[in-house]
Motif scaffolding. Structure first.
Motif, PDB file in Angstrom:
ATOM      1  N   ALA A 167      31.843  73.463  44.601  1.00 18.44           N
ATOM      2  CA  ALA A 167      32.614  73.820  46.026  1.00 18.44           C
ATOM      3  C   ALA A 167      32.076  72.598  46.812  1.00 18.44           C
ATOM      4  CB  ALA A 167      31.941  75.318  46.405  1.00 18.44           C
ATOM      5  N   GLU A 168      30.656  72.257  47.054  1.00 14.93           N
ATOM      6  CA  GLU A 168      30.428  71.498  48.274  1.00 14.93           C
ATOM      7  C   GLU A 168      30.794  69.960  48.024  1.00 14.93           C
ATOM      8  OE1 GLU A 168      29.012  70.599  51.731  1.00 14.93           O
ATOM      9  OE2 GLU A 168      28.597  72.705  50.713  1.00 14.93           O
ATOM     10  N   TRP A 169      31.168  69.537  46.738  1.00 14.70           N
ATOM     11  CA  TRP A 169      31.908  68.230  46.512  1.00 14.70           C
ATOM     12  C   TRP A 169      33.226  68.192  46.937  1.00 14.70           C
ATOM     13  CZ3 TRP A 169      27.953  69.940  43.611  1.00 14.70           C
ATOM     14  CH2 TRP A 169      26.867  69.130  43.392  1.00 14.70           C
ATOM     15  N   ASN A 170      34.011  69.330  46.696  1.00 10.40           N
ATOM     16  CA  ASN A 170      35.279  69.451  47.464  1.00 10.40           C
ATOM     17  C   ASN A 170      35.456  69.375  48.789  1.00 10.40           C
ATOM     18  OD1 ASN A 170      35.879  69.652  44.735  1.00 10.40           O
ATOM     19  ND2 ASN A 170      36.452  71.799  44.822  1.00 10.40           N
ATOM     20  N   ARG A 171      34.283  69.252  49.574  1.00  8.98           N
ATOM     21  CA  ARG A 171      34.281  68.854  50.791  1.00  8.98           C
ATOM     22  C   ARG A 171      34.639  67.357  51.185  1.00  8.98           C
ATOM     23  NH1 ARG A 171      32.246  72.786  54.351  1.00  8.98           N
ATOM     24  NH2 ARG A 171      30.785  74.414  53.461  1.00  8.98           N
ATOM     25  N   ASN A 172      34.597  66.659  50.107  1.00  9.31           N
ATOM     26  CA  ASN A 172      34.391  65.003  50.392  1.00  9.31           C
ATOM     27  C   ASN A 172      36.019  64.688  50.391  1.00  9.31           C
ATOM     28  OD1 ASN A 172      31.703  65.319  49.929  1.00  9.31           O
ATOM     29  ND2 ASN A 172      31.342  63.568  48.960  1.00  9.31           N
ATOM     30  N   ASP A 173      36.093  63.665  51.045  1.00  4.20           N
ATOM     31  CA  ASP A 173      37.639  62.880  51.147  1.00  4.20           C
ATOM     32  C   ASP A 173      37.545  61.531  50.260  1.00  4.20           C
ATOM     33  OD1 ASP A 173      36.527  60.957  52.670  1.00  4.20           O
ATOM     34  OD2 ASP A 173      37.659  61.248  54.514  1.00  4.20           O
ATOM     35  N   GLY A 174      36.250  61.623  49.376  1.00  2.00           N
ATOM     36  CA  GLY A 174      36.395  60.334  48.369  1.00  2.00           C
ATOM     37  C   GLY A 174      35.012  60.292  47.929  1.00  2.00           C
ATOM     38  N   PHE A 175      34.798  59.177  47.071  1.00  4.96           N
ATOM     39  CA  PHE A 175      33.511  59.067  46.202  1.00  4.96           C
ATOM     40  C   PHE A 175      32.553  58.263  47.069  1.00  4.96           C
ATOM     41  CE2 PHE A 175      37.349  60.373  43.700  1.00  4.96           C
ATOM     42  CZ  PHE A 175      36.797  61.350  43.006  1.00  4.96           C
ATOM     43  N   SER A 176      31.456  58.166  46.373  1.00  8.45           N
ATOM     44  CA  SER A 176      29.994  57.470  47.182  1.00  8.45           C
ATOM     45  C   SER A 176      30.479  55.958  47.236  1.00  8.45           C
ATOM     46  CB  SER A 176      29.057  57.730  46.402  1.00  8.45           C
ATOM     47  OG  SER A 176      28.047  56.921  46.706  1.00  8.45           O
ATOM     48  N   PRO A 177      30.105  55.458  48.309  1.00 10.54           N
ATOM     49  CA  PRO A 177      30.376  53.899  48.487  1.00 10.54           C
ATOM     50  C   PRO A 177      29.386  53.420  47.558  1.00 10.54           C
ATOM     51  CG  PRO A 177      29.114  54.991  50.496  1.00 10.54           C
ATOM     52  CD  PRO A 177      29.573  56.224  49.502  1.00 10.54           C
ATOM     53  N   GLY A 178      28.249  53.751  47.099  1.00 12.14           N
ATOM     54  CA  GLY A 178      27.438  53.304  46.086  1.00 12.14           C
ATOM     55  C   GLY A 178      27.612  53.714  44.686  1.00 12.14           C
ATOM     56  N   SER A 179      28.767  54.354  44.616  1.00 15.21           N
ATOM     57  CA  SER A 179      28.915  55.078  43.082  1.00 15.21           C
ATOM     58  C   SER A 179      28.684  54.098  41.970  1.00 15.21           C
ATOM     59  CB  SER A 179      30.324  55.703  43.012  1.00 15.21           C
ATOM     60  OG  SER A 179      30.584  56.411  41.966  1.00 15.21           O
ATOM     61  N   MET A 180      28.115  54.800  40.937  1.00 18.26           N
ATOM     62  CA  MET A 180      28.037  53.772  39.653  1.00 18.26           C
ATOM     63  C   MET A 180      29.346  54.148  39.112  1.00 18.26           C
ATOM     64  SD  MET A 180      25.226  56.726  38.393  1.00 18.26           S
ATOM     65  CE  MET A 180      25.187  56.256  36.697  1.00 18.26           C
ATOM     66  N   LEU A 181      30.130  53.210  38.389  1.00 16.89           N
ATOM     67  CA  LEU A 181      31.378  53.559  37.816  1.00 16.89           C
ATOM     68  C   LEU A 181      30.939  53.691  36.207  1.00 16.89           C
ATOM     69  CD1 LEU A 181      33.179  50.503  39.496  1.00 16.89           C
ATOM     70  CD2 LEU A 181      32.609  52.646  40.456  1.00 16.89           C
ATOM     71  N   LEU A 182      31.468  54.917  35.683  1.00 14.80           N
ATOM     72  CA  LEU A 182      31.223  55.223  34.505  1.00 14.80           C
ATOM     73  C   LEU A 182      32.338  55.316  33.368  1.00 14.80           C
ATOM     74  CD1 LEU A 182      28.998  58.209  35.147  1.00 14.80           C
ATOM     75  CD2 LEU A 182      28.226  56.199  34.491  1.00 14.80           C
ATOM     76  N   ALA A 183      32.184  54.930  32.331  1.00 10.64           N
ATOM     77  CA  ALA A 183      33.295  55.043  30.978  1.00 10.64           C
ATOM     78  C   ALA A 183      32.472  55.075  29.961  1.00 10.64           C
ATOM     79  CB  ALA A 183      34.235  53.807  31.004  1.00 10.64           C
ATOM     80  N   ALA A 184      33.009  55.419  28.873  1.00  8.60           N
ATOM     81  CA  ALA A 184      32.515  55.280  27.654  1.00  8.60           C
ATOM     82  C   ALA A 184      33.381  54.602  26.599  1.00  8.60           C
ATOM     83  CB  ALA A 184      32.598  56.870  26.941  1.00  8.60           C
ATOM     84  N   VAL A 185      32.726  53.405  25.972  1.00 10.78           N
ATOM     85  CA  VAL A 185      33.294  52.483  25.283  1.00 10.78           C
ATOM     86  C   VAL A 185      32.169  52.370  24.024  1.00 10.78           C
ATOM     87  CG1 VAL A 185      34.209  50.269  25.002  1.00 10.78           C
ATOM     88  CG2 VAL A 185      34.024  51.185  27.290  1.00 10.78           C
ATOM     89  N   PRO A 186      32.582  53.169  22.799  1.00 16.25           N
ATOM     90  CA  PRO A 186      31.792  53.191  21.769  1.00 16.25           C
ATOM     91  C   PRO A 186      31.880  51.889  20.862  1.00 16.25           C
ATOM     92  CG  PRO A 186      33.145  55.318  21.875  1.00 16.25           C
ATOM     93  CD  PRO A 186      33.721  54.347  22.931  1.00 16.25           C
ATOM     94  N   GLY A 187      30.789  51.381  20.769  1.00 15.18           N
ATOM     95  CA  GLY A 187      30.854  50.157  19.986  1.00 15.18           C
ATOM     96  C   GLY A 187      30.843  48.841  20.845  1.00 15.18           C
ATOM     97  N   VAL A 188      30.849  48.853  22.107  1.00 15.99           N
ATOM     98  CA  VAL A 188      30.875  47.889  22.924  1.00 15.99           C
ATOM     99  C   VAL A 188      29.502  47.000  22.748  1.00 15.99           C
ATOM    100  CG1 VAL A 188      30.416  48.881  25.284  1.00 15.99           C
ATOM    101  CG2 VAL A 188      31.710  46.768  25.199  1.00 15.99           C
ATOM    102  N   ASP A 189      29.605  45.696  22.691  1.00 13.52           N
ATOM    103  CA  ASP A 189      28.577  44.756  22.836  1.00 13.52           C
ATOM    104  C   ASP A 189      28.698  43.879  24.233  1.00 13.52           C
ATOM    105  OD1 ASP A 189      27.245  42.206  22.438  1.00 13.52           O
ATOM    106  OD2 ASP A 189      26.337  43.165  20.765  1.00 13.52           O
ATOM    107  N   LEU A 190      27.899  44.208  25.234  1.00 16.52           N
ATOM    108  CA  LEU A 190      28.023  43.763  26.416  1.00 16.52           C
ATOM    109  C   LEU A 190      27.902  42.139  26.342  1.00 16.52           C
ATOM    110  CD1 LEU A 190      26.096  46.079  28.861  1.00 16.52           C
ATOM    111  CD2 LEU A 190      28.773  45.969  28.153  1.00 16.52           C
ATOM    112  N   ALA A 191      26.922  41.559  25.615  1.00 16.78           N
ATOM    113  CA  ALA A 191      26.606  40.272  25.488  1.00 16.78           C
ATOM    114  C   ALA A 191      28.110  39.560  24.854  1.00 16.78           C
ATOM    115  CB  ALA A 191      25.496  39.639  24.645  1.00 16.78           C
ATOM    116  N   GLU A 192      28.494  39.980  23.885  1.00 18.87           N
ATOM    117  CA  GLU A 192      29.683  39.285  23.136  1.00 18.87           C
ATOM    118  C   GLU A 192      30.891  39.317  23.990  1.00 18.87           C
ATOM    119  OE1 GLU A 192      30.465  37.879  20.216  1.00 18.87           O
ATOM    120  OE2 GLU A 192      28.349  37.934  19.451  1.00 18.87           O
ATOM    121  N   THR A 193      31.117  40.525  24.647  1.00 11.32           N
ATOM    122  CA  THR A 193      31.889  40.669  25.756  1.00 11.32           C
ATOM    123  C   THR A 193      31.828  39.762  26.875  1.00 11.32           C
ATOM    124  OG1 THR A 193      32.310  43.140  24.972  1.00 11.32           O
ATOM    125  CG2 THR A 193      33.279  42.279  27.117  1.00 11.32           C
TER     126      THR A 193
END
Length: 662
Positions: A87-113
């Motif tokens: 309920a309290e989140w739904n008062r917002n008109d958008g997301f945090s200006p410092g938001s961490m951006l999240l996804a799940a990428v099984p098997g990803v190697d950041l150095a190789e990428t």
């Protein structure tokens, strides 16, 4: 990165799709969903990828034109099966200006990428960067770093975390693109089935996927126009950052209404205790005064204690209900009896502290002849600890924390007014000797705070009308970045693990918490401190002191705050080889000369090893968290800044060396 040339047919088809999107309704998306559902393009968790405009709906009444729209079925659940109440989140008109951006990428190697790591933020702006963070409003790339959740226990549910290296612009829309991702053997990781359907030129027949296809078209077209080829993509999505109004309107309303009612009067103060220690009992302070200050109470319980929420009126704005009696303490230094009235210094305590923190400021007070006064940071003070422990078991209770923190801003602002008002503290007998005041109301008010006092002090400084200079010692913004990297949180982590054992859910929870924390910590106010001040508020100058290798406040979070503030950095910062970054303090220009009349970051080094690169707390060496405050050169620099607004060199044009606290 693939470099095959797009066929002419692709360009023609994309142009055709672009022209078709123009005639889609203005939301550029499918009709609003009638039932809550998860975003199909990242099936690892319902709210992934996050933040995400898929979880918003059009709303013409907000500055962004959108409103967050979450439902219990979409939220993380604790071990009891209870979802976070949105309920309290739904008062917002958008997301945090410092938001961490999240996804799940099984098997990803950041150095190789080849993604930009924490040690090379500049690499995030390369044209061929595998992760693109695009400001859709301006068309410019935004800097960041990428990390995998070091705490994950299941490699298939390990969060890929993209952290902005400077806060996102409020009210702007952003597009995230993950492309040409690689596993440990260097093989390309293909897009998932649902997102692969998003890459096709015609919408899917499946109604849910078809709606998502139309919703993503504007983002996909803008990526293509900016040079991101669709066939390279593993995942892409867009989101809107909350507006300044959404982030700050509650605290501003509290401030403006309360001070309008106060008018030209001094806040009402009641002294409840006075101590006059002998020099043998306390060599620093000759008098300690404890009392209460009456402040309009905007919390919904009679006492406004832990767990209280903001009370809202019929107009949807916080509504005052009674009086909050905030406890404060002021310590009169011995210098005030020898040298004359002391300068008023509003002080912000550290994590889980309270008003008694001023007892630790003896050297600061006497060296600068300042009288420190402080009150508690409600929401994260000593009295809040039991409630915070309970909150970690059910995050539905979390909104009470930023609500109490906003009341704390008002309490501190009222205390500051009492410190400089002729009819305030200076008029009370406890702050006078032989008929003369012990506090110099004409000297002007300054603010200083350490640790939580730096974090909260950032927001307080943005809101303040009675002072224009702040010293923020070991500060930072963005608790979602700091928590996993903070040694104090390690004691609370087992409680969170028991209630929300899935580490991917935990990262989603941190991102959700930040959306509300923005109202009650510096992250939601930092863009309005040194420039673009909030309404009816002066711009400020700030001096930031960073303790290299800090075990409690992550250096990366301090540097992110500094970049967002737009401050300069005093160089040289560290001896050669001390910092593993390709470009230490990336994005911060050097202070050009001394004295410097502006805002600055100073790095203090007491020999602790560099912090680890993952989202874990430092443990090597001693904790330098308190070392800047233990260093006479740092205190002298801070005192001069508060008195004059000038940054001076107290380190002899060499890296600043801090003295370890004994």
């Amino acid at each position: 990165m693939k470099r095959s040339v797009l066929p002419v047919l692709t360009a023609l088809v994309m142009a055709l799709v672009a022209s078709l999107v123009v005639i889609v309704p203005s939301a550029a998306a499918a009709p609003p969903r009638s039932t809550p559902r998860c975003d199909p393009i990242d099936p690892a968790a319902c709210l992934l990828p996050f933040p995400n405009d898929f979880f918003t709906v059009p709303d013409r009444s907000t500055p962004t034109g959108r409103r967050v729209s979450l439902a219990p079925e979409m939220m993380p659940r604790n071990v009891g099966g209870v979802p976070i109440d949105p309920a309290e989140w739904n008062r917002n008109d958008g997301f945090s200006p410092g938001s961490m951006l999240l996804a799940a990428v099984p098997g990803v190697d950041l150095a190789e990428t080849g993604v930009a790591p924490i040690t090379d933020i500049g690499a995030s702006l390369r044209r061929d960067a595998p992760v693109v963070l695009l400001d859709a409003t301006t068309g410019r790339r935004h800097p960041y770093w990428v990390e995998l959740d070091s705490r994950a226990t299941d490699p298939d549910r390990q969060a890929m975390i993209i952290r902005p290296a400077r806060n996102l612009v409020e009210g702007h829309r952003y597009i995230v693109a993950l492309r040409d991702l690689r596993d440990a053997e260097g093989r390309e990781i293909p897009a998932g089935p649902a997102f692969e359907r998003m890459l096709r030129w015609l919408p899917p027949r499946d109604p849910a996927l078809r709606a998502r296809w139309f919703q993503l078209r504007p983002a996909m077209i803008q990526l293509w126009r900016s040079g991101v080829r669709p066939h390279d993509l593993y995942l892409a999505w867009d989101f809107t950052v909350a507006s300044t109004r959404s982030l700050t309107e509650r605290a501003l309303h509290l401030r403006d209404e309360a001070f309008a009612d106060l008018g030209r009067a001094a806040p009402k103060v009641t002294v409840t205790g006075v101590e006059n220690p002998t020099p043998e009992q306390d060599p620093s302070f000759a008098r300690k005064v404890v009392g209460t200050i009456e402040v309009p109470k905007y919390l919904d319980t009679p006492a406004g204690g832990p767990g209280s929420r903001l009370a809202y009126g019929p107009d949807g704005r916080p509504e005052a209900d009674g009086v909050y009696r905030a406890t404060f303490q002021c310590n009169v230094p011995r210098s005030a009896f020898a040298e004359g009235a002391a300068k008023p210094l509003l002080w912000g305590h550290g994590l889980f502290g309270d008003h008694t923190a001023v007892n630790g400021l003896g050297a600061t007070a006497n060296e600068s002849n300042s009288m420190p006064c402080g009150a508690s940071w409600l929401g994260m003070s000593r009295e809040d600890v039991p409630f915070l422990v309970t909150t970690l078991g059910d995050l539905s209770a979390f909104p009470a924390t930023p609500d109490r923190m906003q009341q704390a801003y008002l309490n501190m602002l009222f205390l500051g007014r009492a410190m400089i008002h002729p009819g305030g503290l200076a008029a009370l007998p406890e702050f006078r000797v032989d008929g003369r005041p012990l506090i110099d109301v004409r000297a002007g008010l300054g603010y200083a705070g350490a640790s939580l006092g730096g974090i909260q002090g950032t927001a307080l400084t943005a809101l303040a009308q009675d002072f224009t200079r702040s010293v923020l010692v070991v500060p930072a913004t963005n608790f979602s970045t700091m928590l996993n990297r903070a040694s104090p949180f390690a004691a609370l982590q087992p409680i969170l693990d028991q209630a929300y054992p899935d580490r991917l859910d935990q990262q989603v929870a941190f991102a959700l918490m930040q959306m509300l924390w923005d109202r009650g910590e510096g992250n939601g106010y930092v863009r309005h401190v040194t420039r673009d001040p909030l309404p009816r508020t002066p711009a400020k100058r700030v001096l930031l002191h960073l303790a290299f290798g800090d075990h409690q406040v992550a250096n990366v979070a301090t540097e992110t705050e500094a970049r967002t503030l737009g401050v300069r950095v005093v160089r040289p910062t560290l001896a050669p080889g001390r910092d593993p970054a390709v470009e230490p303090q990336w994005g911060l220009r050097a202070v050009p000369r001394f004295p410097y009349r502006g805002s600055a970051l100073v790095v203090w080094d007491s020999g602790t090893p560099a912090p680890p690169l993952g989202n874990v707390p430092p443990t090597a060496g001693h904790d330098p968290h308190g070392d800047p405050g233990n260093t006479p050169a740092a205190r002298a620099q801070a005192a001069h800044f508060l008195a004059t607004g000038e940054v001076i060199d107290t380190c002899g044009r060499a890296p600043c060396v801090a003295i370890p606290r004994g």
